[in-house]
Design an enzyme around this catalytic site. Structure first.
Site, PDB file in Angstrom:
ATOM      1  N   CYS A 284      -2.235   9.655   2.699  1.00 54.81           N
ATOM      2  CA  CYS A 284      -1.809   9.055   1.423  1.00 54.81           C
ATOM      3  C   CYS A 284      -2.787   9.355   0.292  1.00 54.81           C
ATOM      4  O   CYS A 284      -2.388   9.419  -0.863  1.00 54.81           O
ATOM      5  CB  CYS A 284      -1.625   7.559   1.577  1.00 54.81           C
ATOM      6  SG  CYS A 284      -3.111   6.729   2.125  1.00 54.81           S
TER       7      CYS A 284
ATOM      8  N   GLU B 230       0.885  -1.177   0.000  1.00 58.20           N
ATOM      9  CA  GLU B 230       0.000   0.000   0.000  1.00 58.20           C
ATOM     10  C   GLU B 230       0.913   1.214   0.000  1.00 58.20           C
ATOM     11  O   GLU B 230       1.421   1.625   1.049  1.00 58.20           O
ATOM     12  CB  GLU B 230      -0.894  -0.015   1.252  1.00 58.20           C
ATOM     13  CG  GLU B 230      -1.879  -1.172   1.297  1.00 58.20           C
ATOM     14  CD  GLU B 230      -3.091  -0.958   0.385  1.00 58.20           C
ATOM     15  OE1 GLU B 230      -3.400   0.208   0.065  1.00 58.20           O
ATOM     16  OE2 GLU B 230      -3.714  -1.954  -0.019  1.00 58.20           O
TER      17      GLU B 230
END
Ligand code: NAD
Length: 455
Positions: A243, A209
């Site tokens: 993010c 990720e």
């Protein structure tokens, strides 16, 4: 270290983590411990990142509780072997997909959502019946201390092991001593590459990720007031250290001035004239990140904000314009409260800018036109995203969350987490009462029949 990790292997191989009852009880324990330490978590998240209690609930504690509740609600069904159709050639067999745990998994977390991003994958790993080693980020020490307490109070060390330490030291150390069955990593692209490389040497599968530059497009027909509000909210939440925060804005030239004014108005309304004292505004995690971000302030013309203070790790929500496309701020992920605004005239022009950093983790499009919406969604490659919204897609546990290409491998949340930590074991069950001769040699002369059966 080797012995410590072998204990997890022993616990897993002893079939201790397999039953539905065990998984359910452990998830309930995790939820109870999180709620028991709710106040400690608020204090810790404030100390590490100056997050308010409300923001902490929405993005960390409550987010996690909702994920556990959703998992508990559906786990029994997810665990059942899934019956699938059997093709003509294999009738009257029956076919099933069994969900098997992977084994002992390593979960590595970053510092920006230290609780959510370490424990959400853990929920999936536990639900799928694995043992886990948790490696938190060393840069959110207060939250890490509470998470350690939660894990060690709730679980035996053979089941979940909380491994603190500097990533560059402890991760290679663990991986040299032990073969994990899966590695789930959340963090930056450069470290993601190192993890991938170490895992490849032992053929260990990974979920990565990662980050990247997530563009946010504002079309000429966008509802500008709503767009500005929604962008300002998530771009400056957690002081931009998210993010999936919009990394930069691409606004249509025709509405640039109006949008820019709306955006400034929203930022001021949300965080006041002086965000340094705002309850709603966070701080930068450490000096290294602070210096990196302050450097970006020289890459364009500051049209809003720009104040900063090293002592309090404060950077004001900042909007910058007139940025040369080759500058580093347009090449690196910003990961902080600095928002470049660029303009475009045509779809092709905007696409070319986006393609400079292809496969972003997220993409946002603000438009009232279904046609434009379709074009953007279909013609840009990205992990996931929103139409007329920013970042919130990740809070829906019915959607897979993950990147593609450079922004990551694999996805999780809800059922997708359960699947990420499960092996899908294909099983065909064939009854013995039916065993036609045709399946066996001699084959000569059976080609036409085979052609009828296999097509
Ligand atoms: P990071 O890569 O520096 O650290 C992440 C983890 O890796 C930490 O636990 C750290 O200890 C470990 N680590 C660091 N150096 C290592 C090394 N040399 N060898 C092995 N392990 C090492 O990332 P970060 O700064 O904590 O997080 C910021 C990045 O994470 C941003 O790029 C952001 O986009 C990304 N991110 C992605 C997601 C997502 O869900 N896709 C979520 C949050 C953050």
């Amino acid at each position: 270290m080797k012995e410590r990790l072998q204990q997890l292997r022993g616990f897993y191989e002893g079939y201790n983590t397999r039953s539905y009852q065990f998984r359910k009880q452990q998830l309930q324990k995790l939820k109870a411990a999180i709620l028991h330490h709710e106040e400690d978590l608020y204090e810790a998240l404030y100390s590490d990142l100056k997050k308010s209690r409300e923001e902490s609930w929405v993005t960390e504690v409550g987010f996690l509780v909702a994920e556990i509740n959703h998992t508990l609600k559906h786990l029994h069904r997810w665990m059942k072997p899934q019956k699938v159709r059997t093709n003509l050639m294999n009738l009257p067999s029956k076919s099933f997909v069994y969900k098997e745990p992977l084994g002992v998994v390593l979960i590595i977390g970053p510092w920006n959502y230290p609780l959510q991003l370490l424990f959400t994958p853990l929920v999936g790993a536990m639900a799928a019946g694995n043992c886990a080693v948790l490696k938190p980020s060393e840069f959110a020490p207060a939250t890490s201390a509470v998470m350690k307490l939660i894990i060690e109070e709730s679980f035996s060390k053979e089941y979940i092991f909380y491994a603190e330490g500097e990533g560059a030291t402890i991760i290679p150390q663990m991986m040299n001593a032990f073969r994990f069955d899966h590695i789930f990593y959340t963090g930056s692209i450069p470290v993601g590459k190192l993890i991938y490389e170490m895992a490849a040497k032992q053929l260990v599968p990974v979920t990565l990720e990662l980050g990247g530059k997530s563009p946010c497009v504002v079309e000429s027909d966008a509802k500008l007031t709503v767009a500005a509000k929604r962008i300002a909210l998530t771009k400056f939440s957690n002081a931009g250290q998210m993010c999936v925060a919009p990394d930069y804005i691409l606004v249509h030239q025709a509405v640039k001035e109006k949008f820019s004014e709306e955006l400034k108005r929203c930022v001021q309304q949300f965080f006041s004239e002086d965000p340094s004292g705002s309850y709603n505004y966070g701080k930068i995690i450490n000096e290294k990140q602070f210096n990196r971000l302050v450097n970006y302030l020289q890459h364009g013309r500051i049209v809003y904000g720009g104040k900063h203070n090293a002592a309090s790790l404060y950077i004001e929500p900042t909007i910058i314009e007139d940025i040369p496309i080759e500058s580093t701020i347009m090449e690196e992920e910003i990961f902080g409260p600095v928002l470049p605004i660029l303009t475009f005239h045509s779809f092709e022009e905007a696409k070319a800018i986006i393609e400079r950093n292809s496969n972003p983790l997220a993409f946002y499009i603000f438009t009232e036109s279904k046609e434009r919406e379709k074009r953007w969604i279909e013609k840009i490659s990205f992990g996931g995203g929103c139409v007329n919204n920013a970042s919130w897609h990740l809070t829906n546990f019915n959607l897979p969350f993950g990147g593609r290409g450079k922004s990551g491998i694999g996805a999780y949340h809800g059922k997708y987490s359960f699947d990420a930590f499960s092996h899908q074991k294909a099983i065909m069950k064939t009854p013995t009462w039916f065993d036609p001769k045709i399946k066996y040699p001699p084959f000569k002369g059976k080609l036409n029949l085979f052609k009828k059966l296999i097509r």
